[in-house]
Scaffold this motif. Structure first.
Motif, PDB file in Angstrom:
ATOM      1  N   ARG A  77       3.763 -10.388   0.198  1.00  0.00           N
ATOM      2  CA  ARG A  77       3.271 -10.308   1.571  1.00  0.00           C
ATOM      3  C   ARG A  77       2.537  -8.998   1.828  1.00  0.00           C
ATOM      4  N   ALA A  78       3.084  -7.889   1.333  1.00  0.00           N
ATOM      5  CA  ALA A  78       2.469  -6.584   1.570  1.00  0.00           C
ATOM      6  C   ALA A  78       1.112  -6.476   0.884  1.00  0.00           C
ATOM      7  N   ASP A  82      -0.715  -8.982   4.396  1.00  0.00           N
ATOM      8  CA  ASP A  82      -0.513  -8.073   5.515  1.00  0.00           C
ATOM      9  C   ASP A  82      -1.728  -7.154   5.630  1.00  0.00           C
ATOM     10  N   THR A 273       7.054  -0.292  10.481  1.00  0.00           N
ATOM     11  CA  THR A 273       7.779  -1.487  10.040  1.00  0.00           C
ATOM     12  C   THR A 273       9.280  -1.314  10.235  1.00  0.00           C
ATOM     13  N   TYR A 281      11.533  -5.711   4.590  1.00  0.00           N
ATOM     14  CA  TYR A 281      10.097  -5.602   4.311  1.00  0.00           C
ATOM     15  C   TYR A 281       9.670  -4.141   4.214  1.00  0.00           C
TER      16      TYR A 281
END
Length: 312
Positions: A77-78, A82, A273, A281
């Motif tokens: 995801r990172a 994102d 975050t 995350y």
């Protein structure tokens, strides 16, 4: 002196040497002294670091007792899904590039000029070192005032002569570079001190011999100074690279919380975050943060060695 006296004297000397050696032996209890520091290091560094790797593969929110293991989903995801993280990474790469090159060049140039221990040079070294003893927040607020488009020092001076000043931090395309100027001003003084120490360790005889052979200033720099300054250069590059990733407090104090998208770097992105209760995350972002620093330091130091060996 008789043979017996010689034997007695030699035996006495051996005994005295033995006593001195025995006195130099480290008592076993002394090995216990590092234990408290080791316990603190393990408790507050090793264990939290290992927990970061553990939480990076979970969806823990930081509060709940239960959480699920999601594998490498957070990392994927990172890196791919994102845009905030990839934007922060891009900003950090730009920031690091300008800071490493600019700060190293400025510090080395000033160190060469201030290498001799004259009263003037010692005073100037202390003057340039002064910003490094300021707090990061103070530096951020100072430069926030300098960069202010309305009443900032630079634009006020330019406006007094009829010149339209730049937008500085208000311009999204150049804001990160102006932030890099602040970072260079903040830490260049410490790098000057490191370079001066490295330059003064070079034997003066080498420069004298080169001068006798007819080598000019530039030839002496490239043939003597540049190769022999390698240890100091490695320290400066590693330190500067790490600091460019850790400019968290400077960014928040100069841009506010949360920082603008143009000034968001990895450390501030990870903080945001965590603040949004996405601990799993954020832990994954922290692991990537560590990896990026290690890779950047390794690549830059390797590249520097190739240049100094004349292989690039």
């Amino acid at each position: 002196m008789t043979t017996t006296e010689l034997i007695v004297t030699a035996t006495a000397k051996k005994r005295r040497v033995g006593v001195r050696r025995a006195g130099r032996r480290t008592a076993p209890a002394l090995y216990l002294f590092p234990v408290p520091a080791l316990i603190i290091y393990v408790a507050f560094f090793i264990i939290p670091t290992l927990q970061t790797f553990q939480y990076s593969i979970t969806n823990w929110d930081g509060y709940s007792a239960a959480f699920d293991y999601v594998g490498l989903k957070n990392f994927g995801r990172a890196l791919t899904g994102d845009t905030l993280f990839t934007n922060a990474l891009t900003n950090n790469m730009k920031f690091m590039g300008v800071v490493v090159v600019g700060q190293t060049a400025v510090a080395l140039t000033m160190a060469v000029l201030l290498m001799k221990n004259t009263k003037t040079n010692v005073f100037l070294r202390a003057l340039y070192f002064f910003p490094t003893i300021l707090s990061s927040v103070s530096v951020g607020f100072i430069w926030k005032f300098v960069y202010d488009p309305n009443y900032g020092v630079i634009n006020s001076i330019l406006g007094s002569v009829g010149v339209q000043g730049p937008g500085f931090l208000g311009d999204a395309t150049t804001a990160i570079y102006w932030l890099a100027v602040t970072q260079i001003w903040f830490h260049a003084g410490m790098m000057i001190v490191i370079f001066v120490a490295g330059l003064q360790a070079i034997p003066a005889e080498l420069y004298e011999a080169a001068e006798v052979d007819g080598a000019g200033p530039w030839k002496r720099f490239t043939s003597i100074t540049w190769p022999l300054i390698a240890p100091a250069m490695s320290i400066v590059v590693a330190y500067t690279t790490i600091q460019s990733f850790k400019a968290f407090d400077v960014v928040l104090s100069i841009s506010g919380n949360p920082p603008s998208r143009a000034l968001d770097i990895l450390s501030t992105r990870i903080y945001s975050t965590f603040a949004n209760s996405q601990f799993g995350y954020a832990a994954a972002e922290s692991v990537l943060f560590i990896i990026f620093i290690l890779v950047a330091v390794f690549v830059l130091r390797r590249f520097l060695r190739l240049i100094q060996r004349g292989e690039s």
